[in-house]
Design a protein around this motif. Structure first.
Motif, PDB file in Angstrom:
ATOM      1  N   UNK A  40     -13.730  -0.381  25.941  1.00  0.00           N
ATOM      2  CA  UNK A  40     -15.140  -0.283  26.298  1.00  0.00           C
ATOM      3  C   UNK A  40     -15.744  -1.652  26.511  1.00  0.00           C
ATOM      4  N   UNK A  41     -16.860  -1.680  27.215  1.00  0.00           N
ATOM      5  CA  UNK A  41     -17.514  -2.939  27.538  1.00  0.00           C
ATOM      6  C   UNK A  41     -18.051  -3.629  26.294  1.00  0.00           C
ATOM      7  N   UNK A  42     -18.731  -2.883  25.430  1.00  0.00           N
ATOM      8  CA  UNK A  42     -19.338  -3.478  24.234  1.00  0.00           C
ATOM      9  C   UNK A  42     -18.270  -4.019  23.296  1.00  0.00           C
ATOM     10  N   UNK A  43     -17.220  -3.249  23.063  1.00  0.00           N
ATOM     11  CA  UNK A  43     -16.144  -3.705  22.184  1.00  0.00           C
ATOM     12  C   UNK A  43     -15.438  -4.935  22.750  1.00  0.00           C
ATOM     13  N   UNK A  44     -15.313  -4.981  24.080  1.00  0.00           N
ATOM     14  CA  UNK A  44     -14.741  -6.168  24.700  1.00  0.00           C
ATOM     15  C   UNK A  44     -15.609  -7.397  24.493  1.00  0.00           C
ATOM     16  N   UNK A  45     -16.922  -7.229  24.599  1.00  0.00           N
ATOM     17  CA  UNK A  45     -17.838  -8.346  24.363  1.00  0.00           C
ATOM     18  C   UNK A  45     -17.740  -8.837  22.924  1.00  0.00           C
ATOM     19  N   UNK A  69     -13.103 -15.359  31.470  1.00  0.00           N
ATOM     20  CA  UNK A  69     -12.800 -14.516  32.626  1.00  0.00           C
ATOM     21  C   UNK A  69     -11.351 -14.039  32.572  1.00  0.00           C
ATOM     22  N   UNK A  70     -10.446 -14.940  32.236  1.00  0.00           N
ATOM     23  CA  UNK A  70      -9.027 -14.571  32.176  1.00  0.00           C
ATOM     24  C   UNK A  70      -8.784 -13.543  31.075  1.00  0.00           C
ATOM     25  N   UNK A  71      -9.350 -13.783  29.885  1.00  0.00           N
ATOM     26  CA  UNK A  71      -9.130 -12.855  28.771  1.00  0.00           C
ATOM     27  C   UNK A  71      -9.794 -11.509  29.052  1.00  0.00           C
ATOM     28  N   UNK A  72     -11.021 -11.534  29.588  1.00  0.00           N
ATOM     29  CA  UNK A  72     -11.703 -10.274  29.915  1.00  0.00           C
ATOM     30  C   UNK A  72     -10.940  -9.493  30.977  1.00  0.00           C
ATOM     31  N   UNK A  81      -6.159  -1.965  30.008  1.00  0.00           N
ATOM     32  CA  UNK A  81      -6.856  -0.726  29.709  1.00  0.00           C
ATOM     33  C   UNK A  81      -7.764  -0.799  28.511  1.00  0.00           C
ATOM     34  N   UNK A  82      -8.082  -2.010  28.032  1.00  0.00           N
ATOM     35  CA  UNK A  82      -8.938  -2.191  26.871  1.00  0.00           C
ATOM     36  C   UNK A  82     -10.342  -2.641  27.257  1.00  0.00           C
ATOM     37  N   UNK A 142      -6.008  -7.397  19.748  1.00  0.00           N
ATOM     38  CA  UNK A 142      -5.972  -6.678  18.474  1.00  0.00           C
ATOM     39  C   UNK A 142      -7.343  -6.115  18.115  1.00  0.00           C
ATOM     40  N   UNK A 143      -8.384  -6.921  18.295  1.00  0.00           N
ATOM     41  CA  UNK A 143      -9.733  -6.459  17.963  1.00  0.00           C
ATOM     42  C   UNK A 143     -10.160  -5.333  18.890  1.00  0.00           C
ATOM     43  N   UNK A 144      -9.932  -5.506  20.201  1.00  0.00           N
ATOM     44  CA  UNK A 144     -10.304  -4.465  21.156  1.00  0.00           C
ATOM     45  C   UNK A 144      -9.489  -3.194  20.929  1.00  0.00           C
ATOM     46  N   UNK A 145      -8.198  -3.355  20.603  1.00  0.00           N
ATOM     47  CA  UNK A 145      -7.379  -2.188  20.340  1.00  0.00           C
ATOM     48  C   UNK A 145      -7.819  -1.437  19.090  1.00  0.00           C
ATOM     49  N   UNK A 146      -8.259  -2.175  18.055  1.00  0.00           N
ATOM     50  CA  UNK A 146      -8.717  -1.527  16.827  1.00  0.00           C
ATOM     51  C   UNK A 146     -10.070  -0.847  17.009  1.00  0.00           C
TER      52      UNK A 146
END
Length: 299
Positions: free
Chosen positions: A161-166, A232-235, A242-243, A153-157
């Motif tokens: 991208x790498x930074x948003x994933x972090x 690792x699994x979540x990333x 595609x997030x 949800x956070x990454x989708x909002x």
């Protein structure tokens, strides 16, 4: 009566250095050295990390060089030990380079969450009162959602991208680490040596730094190490959906997504990124268990 000094005591009466009990961390290191499973997992993880760090030196090919004539070459093909992907890129090279992003996406959020969550938990546990209430009730809000769904949800909002994933991974790991740190700090705060330090006039900062932090870091560190496999699994899941990172970057989760369409044509090639994720996560879990057992020493 004259005061007796250590120098006045005969050497034969003094306790020998070999007879002194080993320190806490010395005992921890000795117990880790005697655990073959932990040492094996540590060796495997060290090799994976070194291969990712020195990828330009150890990778046999260019990770972005395509060849439509060699696409989906089987494992053991001459010049391509682990075969090629759907675009003819060397899979071994892609796996080595993919470890860079996958490991970075696991270590960085856990380290950030360890620092932020540990600080918040120790503050809440040591100060107590309305500060504890505000911090812990805020972290409880995050427990209303499963971690993976919250990260999606956070990454989708915020966007892929790498930074948003972090950022999304860091946010989902802060609450559990805060709760662990708060629980341990609350227990340590009530111990006699903390009360004695407070009665002796020691400052709050000195008590936290010397007495509280030294007893809280161990349990929080063990729990943080167990989150590496989850990271690792979540990333990888974010990249699979595609997030995470975008093509043509090499990432284990993204490789799973691109190779899934070839699973019926080259199943072994498609299974390689998943196998690497599985081995890495298992090693992190077993290493975390070994570290927990080594640190479980009554001081």
């Amino acid at each position: 009566m004259a005061e007796t000094t250590i120098d006045a005591v005969p050497a034969s009466v003094r306790p020998a250095a070999a007879d002194r009990p080993p320190g806490y961390w010395t005992t921890v290191v000795r117990r880790l050295r005697r655990d073959p499973v932990t040492l094996f997992c540590l060796t495997v993880l060290t090799l994976i990390v070194l291969a990712a760090v020195f990828a330009p030196l150890v990778a046999p090919h260019d990770p972005y060089k395509t060849s439509m004539l060699r696409r989906l070459a089987p494992i053991g093909t001459a010049g391509h030990l682990l075969g090629t992907d759907e675009l003819g890129r060397d899979l071994l090279t892609r796996l080595i380079y993919g470890g860079r992003i996958s490991l970075f996406m696991s270590f960085t959020p856990v380290v950030l969450a360890f620092l932020i969550g540990g600080a918040l938990g120790m503050t809440a546990g040591f100060v107590g009162g309305w500060v504890n209430m505000a911090i812990m009730r805020t972290t409880d809000v995050f427990y209303a959602f499963p971690s993976i769904l919250l990260a999606i949800a956070i990454s989708g909002a915020m966007g892929a991208g790498l930074v948003n994933g972090l950022i999304s991974l860091t946010l989902i790991f802060i609450p559990p680490l805060t709760r662990i740190a708060e629980s341990v700090t609350t227990q340590v705060r009530a111990l006699p040596f903390v009360e004695a330090a407070r009665a002796s006039g020691a400052s709050t900062f000195a008590i936290i730094r010397v007495h509280v932090m030294s007893n809280v870091v161990g349990p929080v560190l063990v729990y943080a190490s167990s989150l590496l496999s989850v990271a690792i699994v979540v990333a990888s899941g974010l990249s699979f959906l595609g997030l995470g990172v975008s093509p043509p970057e090499a990432d284990w989760g993204l490789m799973l997504n691109t190779l899934r369409q070839s699973i019926y044509v080259a199943p072994w090639n498609a299974a390689l990124p998943g196998a690497v994720i599985f081995v890495t996560c298992m090693c992190f879990n077993l290493l975390s268990d070994g570290l927990r057992q080594a640190l479980d020493i009554q001081r």
